[in-house]
Design an enzyme around this catalytic site. Sequence first.
Site: not given
Lengths: 288, 523
Positions: B266, B326, B104, B329, B253, B167-168, B140, B255, B75, B300-301, B251, B448
């Site tokens: 915006s 943040t 293009d 924003k 990722e 790809s990315s 994951w 963002y 998932h 922090h993870h 991390h 979890r």
Amino acid sequence: MAHAEGQYYIPHGSHWPLVGSVGLTTLLVGFASWLNGAEFGQLLMLAGVVITLVMMFGWFGTVVRESQSGIYNAQVDLSFRWGMFWFIFSEVMFFAAFFGALFYARQYSVPWLGGEGDGAMTNSVLWPSFEAAWPTAGPGEVGGEFEIMGAWGIPALNTAILLTSGATLTWAHHALKEDKRGQLALGLLVTVLLGVIFLGFQAYEYGHAYSDLNLKLSSGIYGSTFFMLTGFHGLHVTIGAIMLAIMLIRVLKGHFTSKNHFAFEAAAWYWHFVDVVWLGLFIFVYWL
Amino acid sequence: MSAVISETHHDEHPSGIKRWLFTTNHKDIGTLYLLFALLMFFVGGAMALVIRAELFEPGLQMVEPQFFNSMTTMHALVMIFGVVMPAFTGLANWLIPMMVGATDMALPRMNNWSFWILPFAFTMLLSTLFMDGGGPAGGWTMYPPLMLQTGDAFPFVIFAIHLMGISSIMGSINVIATILNMRAPGMNLMKMPLFVWTWLITAYLLIATMPVLAGAVTMLLTDKYFGTSFFNAAGGGDPVMFQHIFWFFGHPEVYILILPAFGIASSIIPTFARKPLFGYASMVYATASIAFLSFIVWAHHMFTVGMPLAGELFFMLTTMMIAVPTGVKVFNWVATMWKGSMTFETPMLFALGFVIMFTIGGFSGLMLAIAPVDFQYHDTYFVVAHFHYVLVPGAVFSIIAAVYYWLPKWTGHMYNETLGKWHFWLSTIFVNLTFFPMHFVGLAGMPRRIPDYALQFADFNAIATIGAFGFGFAQLLFAYLVFQTIRGGEKASDQVWEGAHGLEWTLSSPPPYHSFTTAPEVK
């Protein structure tokens, strides 16, 4: 920005990307099946490599033909430049992951296994006789005892070879800009040969490590970082040498002008990148 | 020279399957990305519903625990790499050339390849569910040594991730080259729409971190099959080292999954507040600051994994610093609306939902950033609640908002506003029903990634499951609306929205196949 003369060339539909996807997928499914013990895996891998090579030949061939026919304006050229620049940056970050692993092992995991640091009980509980040192195959002596590759033999020689090849490549580039085609071809040829010699030494060194020093990919964290870093670097030298060899063929075919030769420059950037990675390897893997 | 051009690309409009397989057109490729993301949204959503169905009541009733674990793993992989990232890339493809005044994307063939790797990668990934030993079930994040116990699926998962990374990276290179090289004369950097800015920075983050992920999973592969000891303490390595390398990717990722959403909000909020965006420059600098900070907060993870105290403090403080840009924003979005003449069409509703509920997720993130407190929250449903708030009513809502906002431009048809509003309210009610109770069970200690739980968590879990099914079925309405709008509907004007500004609104609806064949003048 769009100040360039002529329209920005937008290619029509191309089947090469899809061929590339099929090639890469075949290669990787084959590799994965092989790792799982399936016999057809290697055949699939081979097929994948062939398809991918056909794709690269066809795709790059199309781009070369388009470039030679003069439909790329200065703005297209700049797009290619940005593309190559960021591709090399991504390669830098790929190597950064493995250098990170090397530094982490040397700075943290091995000293901690040796009992350093407040929280680490691993040493006293599991391996009280282990003393941190580098190089090491870890407290479990994974892969058995080994000797290391000295920095001042072949590796130092290889450093000199790669640095020289960087210089000969720059010489070739200057010759190209001054339209001295003979010097250009010679400079490229010498660069490619130096790259091949480098790879030959590297292959000899690997053979020596495996048969005489008992230094293997499985020799604990030292062997892991040593072979993964030098191995991926060697792969990149191979790719760079192939790129330069193709540039040499194109030079002999009369491609490139003193002003317009981005493919050559891209290959040169790549070669210098490979060169710089080697310096990092020489210092942190072989020497210190 | 002009002969070649007119021969090859003069509004050539191939049809049939070849148009989609061989296309080099940014709009076609954008459409492919978005449809792929929509398809994967339902695949990943079905997996989420398997999880929620199992958790509807305590005990093991629907699926085997191993399969449950592979559902949580898949998932996440599908939703991150198959939904949010491709959807953002699809939006980038559609919008960036139109927003900067280009014909293009800069590298059209590579653009095709970036997309056409994905269906192969995801076929590979999803096929692992049918292999010996089942799909990947180690989460994951793929922590060793657990991940190394995966069966035949293991190398396929690793290689699928390699393909997604390729790809990315190619997609990001294209975005950067387009933004840096394809802008119309006069479109200087500080005039670019914020969606373009946020994508420029996102693309940089992707190129910097996807190769690191590739390195990390390559080390997993060699540890399992080639005898290396990167994550094996007996050989001098460290399983925790994987976590450091992984989260150095992971991390940023996070963002990558939210910065384009900031750009979308915006774009939409000024249109429906009928006021220019408040604090444009500060938005740009805040985005750049968030990107910079994302590289120095990764551990922090890992607060509970056993780090030196200095590390805990450093990563706690840098993480809290992210709240500053943040906050800038969120403040700017609110200030944009201040005294505006607001209307609440569907894109605006989703954008407002995004601002409010993303902020809720941001606040729970701040709670998690406090290292001593995180020792309590770590690996509980509180974490699940946190990141689903930033990803579902955050990233996913922003994507839905973007689709409603630009769909009339893309198709030339207006969507059904009544159904759009129904979609918003159903989604908002059910998404909160799903994820808000998870805060409570998490704080109370429910772990979890476990298919069973203690009896006291039963009521909230039942509510969350009802919410999840409601949210899932509400999205069918979205799919219906999108296809209905593609097929026909009330004709949309070129301007579409009264308050909209930007180059894309100067083109016809739908826009020509090649966006700006002559560069527009930007004042």
